[in-house]
Design an enzyme around this catalytic site. Structure first.
Site, PDB file in Angstrom:
ATOM      1  N   PHE A   1      11.765 -14.729 -44.387  1.00  0.00           N
ATOM      2  CA  PHE A   1      12.125 -14.675 -45.796  1.00  0.00           C
ATOM      3  C   PHE A   1      11.655 -15.930 -46.542  1.00  0.00           C
ATOM      4  O   PHE A   1      11.092 -15.850 -47.637  1.00  0.00           O
ATOM      5  CB  PHE A   1      13.643 -14.506 -45.947  1.00  0.00           C
ATOM      6  CG  PHE A   1      14.099 -14.491 -47.371  1.00  0.00           C
ATOM      7  CD1 PHE A   1      13.948 -13.356 -48.145  1.00  0.00           C
ATOM      8  CD2 PHE A   1      14.668 -15.615 -47.947  1.00  0.00           C
ATOM      9  CE1 PHE A   1      14.353 -13.339 -49.473  1.00  0.00           C
ATOM     10  CE2 PHE A   1      15.070 -15.609 -49.273  1.00  0.00           C
ATOM     11  CZ  PHE A   1      14.911 -14.463 -50.036  1.00  0.00           C
TER      12      PHE A   1
ATOM     13  N   CYS B   1      44.625 -20.437 -49.804  1.00  0.00           N
ATOM     14  CA  CYS B   1      43.668 -21.501 -49.449  1.00  0.00           C
ATOM     15  C   CYS B   1      44.242 -22.873 -49.793  1.00  0.00           C
ATOM     16  O   CYS B   1      45.186 -22.995 -50.574  1.00  0.00           O
ATOM     17  CB  CYS B   1      42.323 -21.271 -50.148  1.00  0.00           C
ATOM     18  SG  CYS B   1      42.220 -21.946 -51.808  1.00  0.00           S
TER      19      CYS B   1
ATOM     20  N   HIS C   1      37.997 -22.589 -51.886  1.00  0.00           N
ATOM     21  CA  HIS C   1      38.612 -21.371 -52.402  1.00  0.00           C
ATOM     22  C   HIS C   1      37.666 -20.169 -52.287  1.00  0.00           C
ATOM     23  O   HIS C   1      38.058 -19.101 -51.805  1.00  0.00           O
ATOM     24  CB  HIS C   1      39.048 -21.543 -53.861  1.00  0.00           C
ATOM     25  CG  HIS C   1      39.425 -20.229 -54.489  1.00  0.00           C
ATOM     26  ND1 HIS C   1      40.650 -19.643 -54.298  1.00  0.00           N
ATOM     27  CD2 HIS C   1      38.679 -19.360 -55.224  1.00  0.00           C
ATOM     28  CE1 HIS C   1      40.664 -18.464 -54.915  1.00  0.00           C
ATOM     29  NE2 HIS C   1      39.488 -18.267 -55.480  1.00  0.00           N
TER      30      HIS C   1
ATOM     31  N   ASP D   1      18.465 -17.007 -39.114  1.00  0.00           N
ATOM     32  CA  ASP D   1      17.438 -16.241 -39.801  1.00  0.00           C
ATOM     33  C   ASP D   1      16.089 -16.684 -39.229  1.00  0.00           C
ATOM     34  O   ASP D   1      15.939 -17.822 -38.799  1.00  0.00           O
ATOM     35  CB  ASP D   1      17.538 -16.534 -41.307  1.00  0.00           C
ATOM     36  CG  ASP D   1      16.922 -15.417 -42.121  1.00  0.00           C
ATOM     37  OD1 ASP D   1      16.318 -14.504 -41.525  1.00  0.00           O
ATOM     38  OD2 ASP D   1      17.031 -15.456 -43.359  1.00  0.00           O
ATOM     39  N   SER D   2      15.114 -15.792 -39.231  1.00  0.00           N
ATOM     40  CA  SER D   2      13.852 -16.060 -38.520  1.00  0.00           C
ATOM     41  C   SER D   2      12.889 -16.946 -39.285  1.00  0.00           C
ATOM     42  O   SER D   2      11.918 -17.436 -38.720  1.00  0.00           O
ATOM     43  CB  SER D   2      13.152 -14.742 -38.250  1.00  0.00           C
ATOM     44  OG  SER D   2      12.803 -14.133 -39.486  1.00  0.00           O
TER      45      SER D   2
ATOM     46  N   ASP E   1      25.952 -12.096 -45.210  1.00  0.00           N
ATOM     47  CA  ASP E   1      25.840 -13.538 -45.400  1.00  0.00           C
ATOM     48  C   ASP E   1      25.465 -13.738 -46.854  1.00  0.00           C
ATOM     49  O   ASP E   1      24.731 -12.940 -47.419  1.00  0.00           O
ATOM     50  CB  ASP E   1      24.747 -14.138 -44.510  1.00  0.00           C
ATOM     51  CG  ASP E   1      23.362 -13.917 -45.091  1.00  0.00           C
ATOM     52  OD1 ASP E   1      22.842 -12.804 -44.936  1.00  0.00           O
ATOM     53  OD2 ASP E   1      22.822 -14.834 -45.727  1.00  0.00           O
TER      54      ASP E   1
HETATM   55 ZN   LIG Z   1      42.405 -20.214 -53.283  1.00  0.00          ZN
END
Ligand SMILES: [Zn+2]
Length: 380
Positions: free
Chosen positions: A94, A303, A332, A90-91, A263
């Site tokens: 923001f 996961c 997770h 990111d620049s 993102d």
């Molecule tokens: Zn999970």
């Protein structure tokens, strides 16, 4: 650089492939956020095992700490943090407009004081591109002005004018070898401004386009409107990135509206207050109802946390402030965000995205508490 492989016949969803200096990124893609050169609580091996293709770094924060001299001596951000897959930076625009204290907008950037110690700093197109060149990110973002969502019309217009002028400057400055540069569309929820900003940026021929000025505290319908007002003016053969978004349901809504890249800090941020995302909504794992719940966070999740631990155990860890608890919730949540994108890609390839999207939205209960991630704290 970006190859549009397929457009869904019932929605505007797109399947694509973005080629960068550190590898190929299949889209739609979720990019975990590594603001301070680390995705909070997760190490590079875990990130790779979960299927992370690209992560974010941040110009504003990394310029303040550890500073450019260290990053240059380290050989760039990839080397410094030992991450050899793509990075988008990111620049800093923001952060300058959301975090910095006492700022003064000048023709060539913004004078401001560090949020950390009040020291005077200056960031504009030239500085932002130089920092991103030193970081050596695969995708650099132009330096933009991101006004609050309730800024008056005149302020929105001035922000678009400055954003366009600065975007042209950024485009013409030197880049790192193979570095792509994306333009950022501003304009709030004003249709004419969004169109004008998008068309002017497209005329400058960037490598991809971000939709900025979203996730700045606006209500969800306004966020969706800003995306809908912008996407039609972006070229089909370039990647589209919605900055700072969103929840699982929001990302699905945005994929259906033609967005390719996301993102969001939510997976690791909400983990720290004991919230786990599932395909049906968020769970507050600290709640008493999970005290003796020996199921995984989400049945069927592949996961590490769900394969090895129960809700009851994770609840206990969180309640006694054991680091493992927040690490496992981060594992997770991040895995879920990445897996949702992988599922979207699979359904796009198979021609079944529209059904997948409809069923997902119908089965998901949004949580009002944890929206607008991009607006808060010091994470991005
Ligand atoms: Zn999970």
């Amino acid at each position: 650089m970006f190859k549009l492989l397929k457009i869904d016949t019932h929605t505007k969803a797109r399947l694509g492939r973005l080629t960068t200096a550190h590898g190929v990124v299949d889209t739609p893609v979720y990019m975990p956020v590594g603001t301070q050169a680390s995705v909070k609580a997760l190490d590079p091996r875990e990130l790779r095992e979960m299927g992370t293709q690209i992560i974010l770094g941040n110009t504003y924060h990394l310029n303040i700490r550890p500073g450019l001299d260290i990053l240059r001596a380290a050989g760039g951000l990839h080397q410094f943090m030992n991450w050899n897959l793509p990075i988008l930076t990111d620049s800093g625009g923001f952060q300058v407009f959301s975090l910095a204290k006492i700022r003064k907008i000048k023709p060539h950037g913004v004078e401001f004081r560090s949020h950390l110690d009040g020291s005077p700093l200056f960031l504009g197109p030239k500085e932002a591109m130089e920092i991103q060149r030193t970081l050596g990110s695969d995708i650099a973002m132009v330096f933009d002005e991101c006004p609050p969502h309730d800024a008056p019309a005149r302020e929105q217009r001035l922000a678009v004018e400055r954003t366009l002028r600065w975007a042209r400057e950024c485009r013409d400055l030197p880049r790192a070898h193979g570095q792509l540069v994306f333009g950022i569309v501003q304009g709030g929820s004003n249709a004419a401004l969004r169109e004008e900003c998008a068309k002017s940026l497209v005329a400058m021929d960037f490598d991809g386009y971000a939709i900025g000025g979203v996730s700045v505290g606006e209500p969800e319908p306004e966020m969706l409107k800003a995306i809908e007002l912008t996407a039609p003016f972006l070229p089909a053969h370039k990647a589209r990135y919605a900055m700072g978004l969103g929840t699982p349901a929001q990302m699905m809504e945005l994929i259906a509206r033609g967005v390719d890249m996301f993102d969001c800090v939510l997976p690791t941020r909400v983990a720290r207050n004991g919230t786990a995302y599932t395909r049906r909504g968020a769970l507050g794992i600290k709640g008493g109802s999970y005290k003796a719940d020996f199921r995984p966070i989400e049945e069927g999740c592949a996961c590490f946390a769900c394969k090895h631990f129960t809700r009851a155990y994770l609840r206990h860890l969180l309640n006694v402030n054991e680091i493992l608890g927040l690490r496992m919730l981060s594992v997770h949540n991040t895995h879920l965000f990445l897996q949702l994108m992988a599922d979207a890609r699979t359904h796009l390839a198979a021609g079944t995205f529209a059904d997948f999207y409809r069923e997902f939205i119908a089965g998901y209960t949004p949580s009002r508490r944890i929206l607008s991630a991009r607006n808060a704290e010091l994470e991005r």
